[in-house]
Design an enzyme around this catalytic site. Structure first.
Site, short mmCIF file in Angstrom:
data_model
loop_
_atom_site.label_atom_id
_atom_site.label_comp_id
_atom_site.label_asym_id
_atom_site.label_seq_id
_atom_site.Cartn_x
_atom_site.Cartn_y
_atom_site.Cartn_z
N GLY A 46 -10.32 -10.40 -7.98
CA GLY A 46 -8.58 -10.64 -8.00
C GLY A 46 -8.36 -11.57 -6.72
N GLN A 51 -1.47 -13.62 -1.03
CA GLN A 51 -2.48 -12.93 0.06
C GLN A 51 -3.28 -14.09 0.56
OE1 GLN A 51 -4.72 -10.64 -2.73
NE2 GLN A 51 -6.11 -9.99 -1.32
N CYS A 89 -10.83 -5.20 -0.96
CA CYS A 89 -9.64 -5.69 -1.18
C CYS A 89 -9.67 -6.96 -0.15
CB CYS A 89 -8.27 -5.74 -0.68
SG CYS A 89 -7.19 -6.82 -0.33
N LEU A 90 -9.60 -8.67 -0.71
CA LEU A 90 -9.87 -9.68 0.23
C LEU A 90 -9.80 -9.48 1.23
CD1 LEU A 90 -10.56 -12.96 -2.64
CD2 LEU A 90 -12.81 -11.45 -1.41
N HIS A 131 -4.19 -3.56 -8.85
CA HIS A 131 -4.16 -3.67 -7.13
C HIS A 131 -3.72 -5.02 -7.51
CE1 HIS A 131 -7.14 -3.33 -3.87
NE2 HIS A 131 -6.43 -4.88 -4.26
N GLU A 132 -3.68 -5.70 -8.12
CA GLU A 132 -3.22 -7.11 -8.13
C GLU A 132 -1.63 -7.20 -8.27
OE1 GLU A 132 -4.64 -9.72 -6.17
OE2 GLU A 132 -6.62 -8.71 -7.37
N HIS A 135 -0.01 -6.40 -4.74
CA HIS A 135 -0.06 -7.33 -3.74
C HIS A 135 1.31 -8.02 -4.21
CE1 HIS A 135 -3.08 -7.42 -1.37
NE2 HIS A 135 -4.03 -7.05 -3.15
#
Ligand code: ZN
Length: 153
Positions: A46, A51, A89-90, A131-132, A135
């Site tokens: 995701g 991000q 997480c990226l 999670h997304e 953000h």
């Protein structure tokens, strides 16, 4: 399509509430396509617009190979149950953490073509969407984690 730079933790961009997109223009579609490419390149499941430095309410997700979702101006309609999840997480490289997430969610929002879509997700899919979505509110999983693990230790 082009790869975009992924912003990492410590950058204030990740801590702001994103603004609504409104209309899915060609420019928005191009950003979504870049986000999918960037997510895949980084081997993530995701990626949310902040991000890649874009303060708009949209994210892409691919909880399983070739099953891609784009959500623009998403709303969570319902949340049910609870499950434990192990997340990374990226934007927080090298770490994972244990987070409590809802077991099921219903989410709606515009798709890549500006059409309204609504889905019920459970298990891993629900975790990725929550999670997304977080953000877009400037929230990272590390804020909610009950335990963190350094992958280099
Ligand atoms: Zn993340």
């Amino acid at each position: 399509m082009a790869l975009r730079n992924i912003v990492t933790e410590g950058d204030p961009i990740l801590r702001k509430q994103c603004k609504p997109v409104g209309e899915v223009t060609e420019r928005i579609q191009m950003i979504l396509d870049d986000m999918v490419e960037t997510m895949r390149d980084a081997e993530g499941v995701g990626l949310a617009a902040p991000q890649v430095g874009i303060m708009r309410r949209m994210f892409v997700a691919e909880p399983e190979p070739e099953r891609v979702y784009c959500f623009v101006d998403p709303e969570i309609v319902t949340l049910e149950g609870e499950q434990e999840s192990l997340e990374g997480c990226l934007s927080v490289p090298g770490m994972t953490g244990t987070v409590m997430r809802p077991e099921r969610i219903r989410i709606r929002g515009l798709d890549r073509y500006g059409k309204m879509q609504e889905y019920d997700f459970e298990g891993m899919d629900a975790i990725v969407m929550c999670h997304e979505f977080d953000h877009l509110e400037g929230v990272l999983y590390i804020d909610k984690a009950v335990e963190m693990h350094d992958m280099n230790e």
